[in-house]
Design a protein around this motif. Structure first.
Motif, PDB file in Angstrom:
ATOM      1  N   ILE A  98       0.929  -1.269  -0.063  1.00 48.97           N
ATOM      2  CA  ILE A  98      -0.106  -0.004  -0.056  1.00 48.97           C
ATOM      3  C   ILE A  98       0.896   1.099  -0.234  1.00 48.97           C
ATOM      4  O   ILE A  98       0.588   2.260  -0.721  1.00 48.97           O
ATOM      5  CB  ILE A  98      -0.985  -0.110   1.301  1.00 48.97           C
ATOM      6  N   LEU A  99       2.122   1.331   0.730  1.00 55.80           N
ATOM      7  CA  LEU A  99       2.786   2.415   0.791  1.00 55.80           C
ATOM      8  C   LEU A  99       3.362   2.568  -0.749  1.00 55.80           C
ATOM      9  O   LEU A  99       3.512   3.657  -1.323  1.00 55.80           O
ATOM     10  CB  LEU A  99       4.177   2.290   1.769  1.00 55.80           C
ATOM     11  N   LEU A 150       0.794   6.341   5.250  1.00 51.38           N
ATOM     12  CA  LEU A 150       0.825   6.876   3.825  1.00 51.38           C
ATOM     13  C   LEU A 150       0.552   8.190   4.005  1.00 51.38           C
ATOM     14  O   LEU A 150       1.223   9.110   3.636  1.00 51.38           O
ATOM     15  CB  LEU A 150       0.080   6.062   2.863  1.00 51.38           C
ATOM     16  N   ALA A 151      -0.530   8.483   5.074  1.00 51.00           N
ATOM     17  CA  ALA A 151      -1.041   9.902   5.039  1.00 51.00           C
ATOM     18  C   ALA A 151      -0.009  10.548   5.985  1.00 51.00           C
ATOM     19  O   ALA A 151       0.196  11.894   5.858  1.00 51.00           O
ATOM     20  CB  ALA A 151      -2.289   9.798   5.954  1.00 51.00           C
ATOM     21  N   ALA A 152       0.493   9.841   6.736  1.00 48.24           N
ATOM     22  CA  ALA A 152       1.724  10.760   7.660  1.00 48.24           C
ATOM     23  C   ALA A 152       2.969  10.901   6.971  1.00 48.24           C
ATOM     24  O   ALA A 152       3.427  12.049   7.027  1.00 48.24           O
ATOM     25  CB  ALA A 152       2.061   9.859   8.858  1.00 48.24           C
ATOM     26  N   VAL A 153       3.253  10.110   5.826  1.00 47.56           N
ATOM     27  CA  VAL A 153       4.216  10.226   4.953  1.00 47.56           C
ATOM     28  C   VAL A 153       3.721  11.313   4.048  1.00 47.56           C
ATOM     29  O   VAL A 153       4.875  12.359   3.742  1.00 47.56           O
ATOM     30  CB  VAL A 153       4.614   9.063   4.039  1.00 47.56           C
ATOM     31  N   GLY A 154       2.684  11.386   3.510  1.00 43.52           N
ATOM     32  CA  GLY A 154       2.490  12.744   2.756  1.00 43.52           C
ATOM     33  C   GLY A 154       2.494  14.121   3.309  1.00 43.52           C
ATOM     34  O   GLY A 154       2.876  15.085   2.824  1.00 43.52           O
ATOM     35  N   THR A 155       1.998  13.958   4.516  1.00 39.52           N
ATOM     36  CA  THR A 155       2.030  15.111   5.509  1.00 39.52           C
ATOM     37  C   THR A 155       3.480  15.526   5.842  1.00 39.52           C
ATOM     38  O   THR A 155       3.706  16.718   5.688  1.00 39.52           O
ATOM     39  CB  THR A 155       1.158  15.015   6.841  1.00 39.52           C
ATOM     40  N   TRP A 182       2.149  15.291  -2.852  1.00 41.97           N
ATOM     41  CA  TRP A 182       1.765  15.195  -1.138  1.00 41.97           C
ATOM     42  C   TRP A 182       0.176  14.972  -1.026  1.00 41.97           C
ATOM     43  O   TRP A 182      -0.430  14.401  -0.304  1.00 41.97           O
ATOM     44  CB  TRP A 182       2.258  16.241  -0.353  1.00 41.97           C
ATOM     45  N   TYR A 183      -0.566  15.823  -1.981  1.00 45.04           N
ATOM     46  CA  TYR A 183      -1.949  15.975  -1.785  1.00 45.04           C
ATOM     47  C   TYR A 183      -2.513  14.654  -2.156  1.00 45.04           C
ATOM     48  O   TYR A 183      -3.446  14.077  -1.426  1.00 45.04           O
ATOM     49  CB  TYR A 183      -2.515  16.886  -2.431  1.00 45.04           C
ATOM     50  N   ALA A 184      -2.191  13.985  -3.214  1.00 44.16           N
ATOM     51  CA  ALA A 184      -2.658  12.947  -3.540  1.00 44.16           C
ATOM     52  C   ALA A 184      -2.267  11.474  -2.875  1.00 44.16           C
ATOM     53  O   ALA A 184      -3.025  10.667  -2.266  1.00 44.16           O
ATOM     54  CB  ALA A 184      -2.132  12.505  -4.947  1.00 44.16           C
ATOM     55  N   ILE A 206      -4.920   9.456  -0.647  1.00 41.16           N
ATOM     56  CA  ILE A 206      -4.921   7.926  -0.815  1.00 41.16           C
ATOM     57  C   ILE A 206      -4.910   7.120   0.268  1.00 41.16           C
ATOM     58  O   ILE A 206      -5.553   6.344   0.771  1.00 41.16           O
ATOM     59  CB  ILE A 206      -4.039   7.267  -1.620  1.00 41.16           C
ATOM     60  N   GLY A 207      -3.771   7.649   1.368  1.00 41.48           N
ATOM     61  CA  GLY A 207      -3.753   7.255   2.592  1.00 41.48           C
ATOM     62  C   GLY A 207      -4.815   7.227   3.494  1.00 41.48           C
ATOM     63  O   GLY A 207      -5.322   6.287   4.113  1.00 41.48           O
ATOM     64  N   ALA A 208      -5.658   8.531   3.536  1.00 41.69           N
ATOM     65  CA  ALA A 208      -6.796   8.546   4.126  1.00 41.69           C
ATOM     66  C   ALA A 208      -8.122   7.690   3.771  1.00 41.69           C
ATOM     67  O   ALA A 208      -8.490   7.170   4.443  1.00 41.69           O
ATOM     68  CB  ALA A 208      -7.378  10.006   4.024  1.00 41.69           C
ATOM     69  N   LEU A 209      -8.232   7.386   2.525  1.00 42.81           N
ATOM     70  CA  LEU A 209      -8.993   6.652   1.981  1.00 42.81           C
ATOM     71  C   LEU A 209      -8.773   4.974   2.360  1.00 42.81           C
ATOM     72  O   LEU A 209      -9.553   4.383   2.856  1.00 42.81           O
ATOM     73  CB  LEU A 209      -9.040   6.444   0.525  1.00 42.81           C
ATOM     74  N   PHE A 210      -7.254   4.840   2.407  1.00 41.88           N
ATOM     75  CA  PHE A 210      -7.225   3.299   2.943  1.00 41.88           C
ATOM     76  C   PHE A 210      -7.332   3.288   4.255  1.00 41.88           C
ATOM     77  O   PHE A 210      -7.715   2.226   4.963  1.00 41.88           O
ATOM     78  CB  PHE A 210      -5.605   2.921   2.598  1.00 41.88           C
TER      79      PHE A 210
END
Length: 141
Positions: free
Chosen positions: A54-55, A126-131, A75-77, A81-85
């Motif tokens: 997933i990552l 994934l959301a934390a990585v994007g942030t 980063w936005y995508a 995607i992380g939030a959806l998962f």
């Protein structure tokens, strides 16, 4: 006149190739690999394979969207995607989880709850990585 025809023929020999454009993007291979790893991890119940898949999938989808010009920054995508998962995994855990204790969720015997927990953790990471990419991009290194 013959020079014009020769230059036209030379241009037609290599259509679409120039110094401005690359021949191929490396991202589709990694998107497919991430998708396959995440599916194998979910179906077979391998927590770490699910997380890595997933990552890889979320990160490369963000990169391919940025490369193709659909978004300005990846980063936005990645966060979306992380939030959806994470949301999908949380719904699965809530629906099939008999206990919400972490010890019970990491037990492979719990089936759907175990797999949903892996997806939720992957999405949160994934959301934390994007942030982190967003925050790190604002400050000079």
């Amino acid at each position: 006149m013959d020079e014009d025809i020769d230059s036209e023929l030379d241009r037609d020999i290599d259509p679409g190739l120039s110094d401005q454009y690359r021949k191929a993007s490396p991202w589709p291979l990694f998107v497919a690999l991430g998708f396959v790893l995440s599916e194998v991890g979910v179906f077979l119940g391998f927590f770490s394979v699910t997380v890595v898949g997933i990552l890889l999938f979320g990160g490369t989808v963000g990169a391919i969207l940025q490369e193709s010009g659909y978004i300005e920054q990846s980063w936005y995508a990645i966060v979306s995607i992380g939030a959806l998962f994470a949301l999908l995994g949380a719904v699965v855990v809530a629906a099939w989880g008999e206990t919400l204790a972490v010890g019970g969720l990491v037990d492979p015997a719990n089936g759907f709850a175990y797999r949903g927990f892996a997806v939720a953790i992957s999405g949160a990471i994934l959301a934390a990585v994007g942030t982190t990419v967003r925050v790190a991009g604002r400050q000079p290194v």
